[in-house]
Design an enzyme around this catalytic site. Sequence first.
Site, PDB file in Angstrom:
ATOM      1  CB  SER A  49      -0.949  -0.045   1.195  1.00 24.79           C
ATOM      2  OG  SER A  49      -1.970   0.902   1.076  1.00 24.79           O
ATOM      3  CG  ASP A  79      -6.793  -2.249  -3.550  1.00 21.58           C
ATOM      4  OD1 ASP A  79      -7.211  -1.138  -3.174  1.00 21.58           O
ATOM      5  OD2 ASP A  79      -5.615  -2.612  -3.382  1.00 21.58           O
ATOM      6  CG  HIS A  83      -5.831  -2.082   0.173  1.00 22.69           C
ATOM      7  ND1 HIS A  83      -4.977  -1.696  -0.835  1.00 22.69           N
ATOM      8  CD2 HIS A  83      -5.305  -1.590   1.321  1.00 22.69           C
ATOM      9  CE1 HIS A  83      -3.986  -0.993  -0.325  1.00 22.69           C
ATOM     10  NE2 HIS A  83      -4.171  -0.911   0.988  1.00 22.69           N
TER      11      HIS A  83
END
Length: 321
Positions: A166, A262, A292
């Site tokens: 991320s 995501d 995610h």
Amino acid sequence: MPLRTRAFTAAYDRVTGRTPVADLTAEQRDRARGFSWPARAPVSWVTGAVPRGVTMWDSRFTARDGVSVPLRLYRPAPGASTAPLPVVVYLHGGGWVLGSTRGYDALCGYLADAVDALVVSVDYRLAPEHPAPQGVHDTVDAVRWLADNAAGLGADGSRLAVCGDSAGGNLAAVSALIMRDEGGPRISHQALLYPGTDATLGHPSVDEHADAPMLTRSDIVGYLGHYLAGTGLDVKDPVVSPFWADDLSGLPPALVQTADLDPLRDEGQGYAARLAAAGVPVRATNYAGAPHGFMSIPGVVPAAAQARFELATELHSHLHV
């Protein structure tokens, strides 16, 4: 969305409160930064144990501004070889605002064991107290410190990989660009797990999965608001959005793993396509049915085990040559 993921998301929302990122108080941010999966959720969600034989300890290094930045290190159980270990520098997720090394013991311990490497997780400074590009500076400084001091840790500073999920994937990608342009050290591989690569929010998946589990469009807006506040940085500046770098040639080989449910999916895949077009060796994989952050919850998302194995295999193949 798979039933198990829906059930987990509802429970996760109860545990965290799901206060909008932009509205978090300093006290709430501090509590969230201390979030630790094994302590706050059933172990079955995360299978959150560090593998047997992996040694874990905390240390620090001094960044360019003289601040002592925490590190958490993971060493695999001793093997037959006495050769120095390669180094994987891990950058945690959390939107540059939340997260800490404490929440990644299981994943980093797994990588140390599976890759047969010294894994070093960096507790880089977080926004809004430390907005962009402080996280980038801490990442680059950590990599350079490790390149210079690896021998004292029983490791090989010439075999380095950067890896992150991320926001940490963003920092890994940006640091690879900087080290290419500013004289090293040489990076053998970059592993980007559902990375944020484009802060313009212009890719279709941002709206397609605006209310996705684990990460929403409003979350992304809140994170970016904290990360960029007062910096004057353009959202297309490569120090924020590596997707918009003019030249991606000469970067280290990359693994880009994305999650199908995501909002960041398309920018991750787009970055992988740009890397490949620039001649960078790339392996890009999209995991169907995964939200995610799924690699941190293998007890919820079965595909996480495959993704972890792919990650470890790619890192091993580029670091043990």
